[in-house]
Each structure stands twice: as structure tokens, then as C-alpha cells.
Scaffold this motif. Structure first.
Motif, short mmCIF file in Angstrom:
data_model
loop_
_atom_site.label_atom_id
_atom_site.label_comp_id
_atom_site.label_asym_id
_atom_site.label_seq_id
_atom_site.Cartn_x
_atom_site.Cartn_y
_atom_site.Cartn_z
N THR A 53 0.84 -1.19 0.00
CA THR A 53 0.00 0.00 0.00
C THR A 53 0.88 1.24 0.00
O THR A 53 1.97 1.23 0.55
CB THR A 53 -0.93 0.05 1.23
N LEU A 54 0.38 2.27 -0.63
CA LEU A 54 1.06 3.56 -0.64
C LEU A 54 0.08 4.61 -0.14
O LEU A 54 -1.10 4.58 -0.48
CB LEU A 54 1.51 3.93 -2.05
N SER A 55 0.59 5.52 0.66
CA SER A 55 -0.23 6.63 1.15
C SER A 55 -0.05 7.83 0.23
O SER A 55 1.01 8.03 -0.35
CB SER A 55 0.20 7.03 2.56
N SER A 56 -1.10 8.62 0.13
CA SER A 56 -1.01 9.86 -0.65
C SER A 56 -0.09 10.83 0.09
O SER A 56 0.21 10.65 1.27
CB SER A 56 -2.39 10.47 -0.84
N LYS A 57 0.34 11.87 -0.59
CA LYS A 57 1.24 12.85 0.03
C LYS A 57 0.62 13.49 1.26
O LYS A 57 1.30 13.77 2.22
CB LYS A 57 1.64 13.91 -0.99
N CYS A 58 -0.68 13.70 1.22
CA CYS A 58 -1.34 14.33 2.37
C CYS A 58 -1.66 13.30 3.46
O CYS A 58 -2.01 13.67 4.57
CB CYS A 58 -2.60 15.05 1.93
N GLY A 59 -1.53 12.02 3.14
CA GLY A 59 -1.77 10.98 4.13
C GLY A 59 -3.22 10.60 4.32
O GLY A 59 -3.54 9.77 5.17
N LEU A 60 -4.12 11.18 3.54
CA LEU A 60 -5.55 10.91 3.71
C LEU A 60 -6.01 9.66 2.97
O LEU A 60 -7.01 9.05 3.34
CB LEU A 60 -6.37 12.10 3.24
N HIS A 61 -5.30 9.28 1.92
CA HIS A 61 -5.72 8.16 1.09
C HIS A 61 -4.63 7.10 1.06
O HIS A 61 -3.46 7.41 1.06
CB HIS A 61 -6.03 8.61 -0.34
N ARG A 62 -5.06 5.84 1.02
CA ARG A 62 -4.13 4.74 0.85
C ARG A 62 -4.59 3.91 -0.34
O ARG A 62 -5.77 3.68 -0.51
CB ARG A 62 -4.08 3.87 2.10
N GLU A 63 -3.65 3.49 -1.16
CA GLU A 63 -3.97 2.68 -2.33
C GLU A 63 -3.27 1.34 -2.21
O GLU A 63 -2.09 1.27 -1.86
CB GLU A 63 -3.52 3.39 -3.61
N LEU A 64 -3.99 0.28 -2.49
CA LEU A 64 -3.45 -1.08 -2.45
C LEU A 64 -3.03 -1.48 -3.87
O LEU A 64 -3.80 -1.30 -4.82
CB LEU A 64 -4.50 -2.05 -1.93
N TYR A 65 -1.83 -1.98 -4.00
CA TYR A 65 -1.32 -2.47 -5.27
C TYR A 65 -1.04 -3.95 -5.15
O TYR A 65 -0.51 -4.42 -4.15
CB TYR A 65 -0.02 -1.74 -5.66
N HIS A 66 -1.40 -4.70 -6.18
CA HIS A 66 -1.14 -6.14 -6.25
C HIS A 66 -0.43 -6.38 -7.57
O HIS A 66 -1.01 -6.22 -8.63
CB HIS A 66 -2.44 -6.93 -6.17
N ILE A 67 0.84 -6.77 -7.48
CA ILE A 67 1.64 -7.00 -8.68
C ILE A 67 1.91 -8.50 -8.79
O ILE A 67 2.30 -9.14 -7.81
CB ILE A 67 2.98 -6.23 -8.60
N ILE A 68 1.70 -9.03 -9.97
CA ILE A 68 1.99 -10.43 -10.24
C ILE A 68 3.12 -10.47 -11.25
O ILE A 68 3.01 -9.94 -12.36
CB ILE A 68 0.76 -11.17 -10.80
N ASP A 69 4.23 -11.07 -10.87
CA ASP A 69 5.39 -11.20 -11.74
C ASP A 69 5.47 -12.66 -12.17
O ASP A 69 5.49 -13.56 -11.34
CB ASP A 69 6.65 -10.78 -10.98
#
Length: 84
Positions: A53-69
């Protein structure tokens, strides 16, 4: 000059990016950007799953990433069928 003669060397696809970001990447207070993640490389075989997960610069939003290699070598391509 290295980039001028890149056809003579075995350079990674992300070599240009790494060279332009070298000072930032080696800084003691380095925080990776989304683009840094995209340019990151690690040789792999088989199927690998990575979730983060990555947080936005302001810290209000978090995004989940799922990478398949699935490994990029020609010999690994037959294993892709299991995830398609």
C-alpha cells in the motif's frame, strides 16, 4: 558517453532512469515515488505475488497495489498460463 555507446554494453532498460535519479536514490532521506516502484527491477523465476500500500502525500488516502510477476525469460512463459 555511456549512453551514447549503450549498444556496446548490456545495460538494464531502466539505466537512464537510475542515472538521472542517482542523487535522490542514494540520499539518506530517500522516499520512493510511484515512478521509482515502476522502474525497480529484480530478476525472477516462476510466479511471484507482491502486495503493498502507498499513502497519498497528504496521508488521507491509501492505495493497495497487487503485482503479479511471472518471470520474463522465454523459458518461464509457459508458466503464465496458470494465471491467465
Amino acid at each position: 558517453n555511456t549512453l551514447k555507446y549503450r549498444h556496446r554494453f548490456l545495460l538494464s532498460d531502466n539505466f537512464d532512469y537510475l542515472c538521472t535519479r542517482m542523487h535522490a536514490l542514494t540520499s539518506s532521506d530517500f522516499v520512493p515515488t510511484f515512478t521509482d516502484f515502476i522502474h525497480a527491477k529484480q530478476r525472477s523465476i516462476g510466479k511471484q505475488d507482491l502486495c503493498f500500500t502507498l499513502s497519498s502525500k497528504c496521508g488521507l488516502h491509501r492505495e493497495l497495489y497487487h503485482i503479479i510477476d511471472v518471470g520474463g525469460q522465454r523459458t518461464e512463459r509457459k508458466k503464465w498460463v496458470s494465471i491467465m
